[in-house]
Each structure stands twice: as structure tokens, then as C-alpha cells.
Design a protein around this motif. Structure first.
Motif, PDB file in Angstrom:
ATOM      1  N   VAL A  18      28.756 -12.773  68.537  1.00  0.00           N
ATOM      2  CA  VAL A  18      29.273 -13.951  69.564  1.00  0.00           C
ATOM      3  C   VAL A  18      28.497 -13.426  70.642  1.00  0.00           C
ATOM      4  CG1 VAL A  18      31.021 -13.657  69.992  1.00  0.00           C
ATOM      5  CG2 VAL A  18      31.183 -13.335  67.856  1.00  0.00           C
ATOM      6  N   SER A  73      32.292 -26.241  57.637  1.00  0.00           N
ATOM      7  CA  SER A  73      32.581 -26.172  59.024  1.00  0.00           C
ATOM      8  C   SER A  73      32.604 -27.680  59.308  1.00  0.00           C
ATOM      9  CB  SER A  73      31.007 -25.372  59.742  1.00  0.00           C
ATOM     10  OG  SER A  73      29.801 -26.487  59.751  1.00  0.00           O
ATOM     11  N   ASP A  76      36.834 -27.531  65.602  1.00  0.00           N
ATOM     12  CA  ASP A  76      38.239 -27.291  65.583  1.00  0.00           C
ATOM     13  C   ASP A  76      38.882 -28.281  66.388  1.00  0.00           C
ATOM     14  OD1 ASP A  76      40.750 -26.474  66.501  1.00  0.00           O
ATOM     15  OD2 ASP A  76      39.683 -24.412  66.523  1.00  0.00           O
ATOM     16  N   PHE A  90      37.594 -20.206  72.192  1.00  0.00           N
ATOM     17  CA  PHE A  90      38.359 -20.037  71.609  1.00  0.00           C
ATOM     18  C   PHE A  90      38.695 -21.628  71.144  1.00  0.00           C
ATOM     19  CE2 PHE A  90      37.419 -15.369  72.555  1.00  0.00           C
ATOM     20  CZ  PHE A  90      37.163 -14.295  71.313  1.00  0.00           C
ATOM     21  N   SER A  93      41.378 -21.909  66.044  1.00  0.00           N
ATOM     22  CA  SER A  93      41.152 -21.176  64.837  1.00  0.00           C
ATOM     23  C   SER A  93      41.190 -19.502  65.317  1.00  0.00           C
ATOM     24  CB  SER A  93      39.927 -21.724  64.074  1.00  0.00           C
ATOM     25  OG  SER A  93      38.773 -21.996  64.772  1.00  0.00           O
ATOM     26  N   ARG A  95      38.473 -18.820  66.202  1.00  0.00           N
ATOM     27  CA  ARG A  95      36.852 -17.823  66.501  1.00  0.00           C
ATOM     28  C   ARG A  95      36.050 -18.816  67.789  1.00  0.00           C
ATOM     29  NH1 ARG A  95      34.383 -22.557  65.893  1.00  0.00           N
ATOM     30  NH2 ARG A  95      35.337 -24.469  64.900  1.00  0.00           N
ATOM     31  N   ARG A  98      31.056 -22.845  68.962  1.00  0.00           N
ATOM     32  CA  ARG A  98      30.351 -22.885  68.416  1.00  0.00           C
ATOM     33  C   ARG A  98      29.307 -23.533  68.900  1.00  0.00           C
ATOM     34  NH1 ARG A  98      31.011 -25.459  62.807  1.00  0.00           N
ATOM     35  NH2 ARG A  98      31.967 -26.588  64.525  1.00  0.00           N
ATOM     36  N   ASP A 121      29.770 -19.037  70.307  1.00  0.00           N
ATOM     37  CA  ASP A 121      28.470 -18.434  69.418  1.00  0.00           C
ATOM     38  C   ASP A 121      27.702 -18.780  69.543  1.00  0.00           C
ATOM     39  OD1 ASP A 121      26.887 -17.927  66.616  1.00  0.00           O
ATOM     40  OD2 ASP A 121      28.680 -18.540  65.950  1.00  0.00           O
TER      41      ASP A 121
END
Length: 382
Positions: A18, A73, A76, A90, A93, A95, A98, A121
Motif C-alpha cells: 500500500v 473486485s 466501492d 480508504f 470497505s 481497503r 485502487r 494501492d
């Protein structure tokens, strides 16, 4: 002579970190020598290199991993209204966001992607189309693409892709260019005989290169050249690259802001999303809107197209045009013969949100003379 940089090392899902911009998928990248170079600068081929042969066994596994990521995937939902560059980076979720960036690890695009989010990410897309495809396939929540340089102008290929794909601009980053002279640890400025980089970077640093009196080597990818130099250290060779490339590949920075125009050289990046997202009230930066349209009466109506904004004191900050690929040639009956005109799509940047009442009214007036009108995005510029 032709030069091939070793293929980037493959990293599996467990190796991705990350906020590091590590490679998710690796592809071969080619670097070729060119006989053309900066005026008054010597030309010579970069040092020879042998290709790595260990890439093939990993390719099938890597492609399988990527396919599974695509299947499982999804974007979100919280990101659709989060706005660009959220401080945490973030989704709901938990995570990290991306972020697909155009280029390779160590590129200026990676720097832009990392600066857009405090935590993300980030993964590279080696072809221009791949960053857009990552959004469409929902393997990325955001994409960061270079759009314009204040010295060299607009990247028309990316503008064409923006018009072609159903994605939205949700953020703009204006990043001052910081060309760094990168070398292997222990190398010195006085010991340099050769500098390698992308032709654009070399042109930005022409005066400083001529002062040093070194040979130049044009390569297709400066970040890949930096990686190659780190793996094959040569004391008399340096690469013009980004600050993040020095960190990624363990190179020393001999000189920062190596370019000729320290204050006026700025890169403009767009942050893209599959869904439009208005900037939240707390998001810093000037609000801007980018629109695209064609005109029923072609270029002669351009003044009428801009007047709805001028008459309402809405600043127009940029006007670009591209060929109207659906109808590239317009036939107009003249007094004695049929005249052919090229037809264009105009891309206009406005200051203000599409939801502002004045902008809404201006767009309604514009629709009266357009063949089509599309809002490419409303976003914060910072």
C-alpha cells in the motif's frame, strides 16, 4: 544501436505494498537509441545490456491472478461521492483506493498518483489505453493520467481516449516539474560522460546538458532507464528522471530541478473515475468544469458557443479541439459549388461547478447551437 531494457520483475499479489506504487503486472518495455538529439550535444549509444530470461515462467500465474482480481473486485460505492484526493484514501470497505496510473514505477505519473491520496494501492498501466480499461473493468477505483505540460502542450492521445470512453474527470493536479539527475551511488557530477532520458525530458534540460558537455541517449521510458541503471550501475552515466524514481531504485540525486524553466514547467494530471463525483464542500482547490461539444454550423459558431459564459462572467480557462471522428468532413452547399470543411469537437474548461446556476443556464443556451454536448467532469483543481 537498439537497446532493450530488462523486463520488469514480476510481483505477486502478496508483494504489492500500500502507498508504494509497486507493480501489479509487469510487461516488457523497450528502450531504443535515437540518432536525433539536442542541438550541440554529443550522441552516443547507452551501455549494452542482456535481457533477462526468467520472466516467462511467471507470466501465466500473473495473468491468472489478474483475471481473478477482475472477477471478484468492484468499485466501492463510498468512492462515488467521496470526491478526489480524500485525505484517508480508504473506501467504506476499509481497503485502500485502487489507483491506476499511466506509466511505469518511478514515473512522474506515479508521483502524481501518490500525491492525490494519502493512502492508496497504486499500480502501473504501461499503455495509455490500459488506465482507462482498468476503470471500465473495475480493477481500479481511480485512474491518474497526464493531460498537459505547460511547455509542450496537450497530450492529444489522452484527450482522444477521454472523449472515447465513458469516464468522468473528478480531480485535477497541477504538479511543478522537478527533473532530477539520477546516478548510481558513488557517482559524481564531474565524472559524468553520458545522460539518458526520454526526448521530452532532454529537451526540457537542454541548456544544463550543454553546460556539462556530455553525450545524450534518448530512451522511450526514463523510469525504465533509471531502473536499468540501478541494476547495472555505471559511474559515468546518469538518467534524468523523477524524485520517486530515486527512491524506488536506490539511486542518488546529483541535482534537482535540472530543467531550464524551473518556475514555468508544470504538468497537469487528471484524476478519472467511472462515475461522476462533485467535489465535497471541504475539498480544497478551484472548482472547474470540462465540457465537450460539436457545433451545428462548425467553427463559425465558436464565438456564439463561448458567449453564454462570457456574458455571465464565467471564466473560460482553456479551449482545445479534436477531429470529429464520427463526422470528420462537413459538406456545405455554396453559391456555385459544394464546399468541404473539417468538423471538430471542442473541449472547453470553465471555472465553476456544473451545478452552479450561472453555469447551468450557460450550458442550456449552448445546447441550442450544438450537435452534442457532454460534461466530462466537475472537479477541484489543486
Amino acid at each position: 544501436m537498439a537497446l532493450r531494457v530488462p523486463i520488469p520483475a514480476v510481483t505477486g499479489p502478496g508483494d504489492r505494498k500500500v502507498s508504494s506504487g509497486q507493480v501489479r503486472s509487469a510487461r516488457p518495455a523497450s528502450v531504443r537509441a535515437s540518432s536525433a538529439g539536442a542541438s550541440g550535444v554529443k550522441q552516443r549509444s547507452f551501455s549494452p545490456v542482456k535481457e533477462q530470461a526468467a520472466f516467462a515462467p511467471h507470466l501465466g500465474l500473473e495473468m491468472t491472478v489478474l483475471e481473478l482480481e477482475r472477477l471478484y473486485s468492484a468499485v466501492d460505492p463510498a468512492l462515488r461521492s467521496a470526491g478526489p484526493g480524500s485525505p484517508a484514501g480508504f473506501g467504506s470497505s476499509g481497503r485502500p483506493v485502487r489507483v491506476a496510473y499511466q506509466g511505469t514505477p518511478g514515473s512522474y505519473c506515479q508521483e502524481a498518483a501518490m500525491s492525490a491520496f494519502a493512502t492508496c494501492d497504486a499500480f502501473p498501466c504501461y499503455q495509455m489505453e490500459d488506465a482507462f480499461q482498468a476503470l471500465l473493468e473495475k480493477t481500479a477505483d481511480r485512474a491518474v493520467i497526464p493531460f498537459e505540460n505547460s511547455v509542450d502542450g496537450v497530450i492529444y492521445r489522452n484527450l482522444d481516449l477521454l472523449l472515447r470512453h465513458n469516464v468522468s474527470i473528478v480531480g485535477e493536479l497541477l504538479v511543478p516539474v522537478n527533473h532530477c539527475l539520477l546516478a548510481a551511488p558513488g557517482a559524481s557530477l564531474s565524472g559524468l560522460r553520458r545522460i539518458a532520458s526520454h526526448p521530452q525530458a532532454l529537451s526540457h534540460c537542454r541548456s544544463r546538458i550543454e553546460e556539462l558537455g556530455v553525450e545524450v541517449e534518448e530512451v522511450s521510458n526514463s523510469a525504465e532507464a533509471a531502473r536499468f541503471l540501478s541494476e547495472n550501475p555505471v559511474a559515468d552515466t546518469a538518467v534524468i528522471g523523477s524524485k520517486i524514481a530515486a527512491r524506488e531504485f536506490g539511486l542518488q540525486i546529483l541535482e534537482q530541478n535540472f530543467q531550464d524553466r524551473n518556475e514555468s514547467n508544470v504538468n497537469r494530471f487528471f484524476q478519472l473515475s467511472l462515475d461522476p463525483a462533485l467535489p465535497s464542500p471541504g475539498t480544497p482547490g478551484v472548482r472547474k468544469t470540462t465540457i465537450a461539444f460539436s457545433l451545428k454550423n462548425a467553427v463559425s459558431d465558436l464565438f456564439r458557443a463561448l458567449w453564454p459564459f462570457e456574458s455571465r462572467n464565467i471564466p473560460v480557462t482553456s479551449v482545445q479541439h479534436r477531429p470529429n471522428r464520427k463526422n470528420p468532413v462537413r459538406l456545405v452547399d455554396g453559391a456555385s459549388e459544394t464546399v468541404r470543411y473539417f468538423d471538430y469537437v471542442f473541449i472547453v474548461d470553465l471555472q465553476g461547478c456544473a451545478s452552479d446556476r450561472a453555469v447551468e443556464r450557460a450550458l442550456e443556451q449552448l445546447k441550442e447551437i450544438t450537435g452534442f454536448l457532454r460534461i466530462l467532469g466537475t472537479y477541484a483543481s489543486r
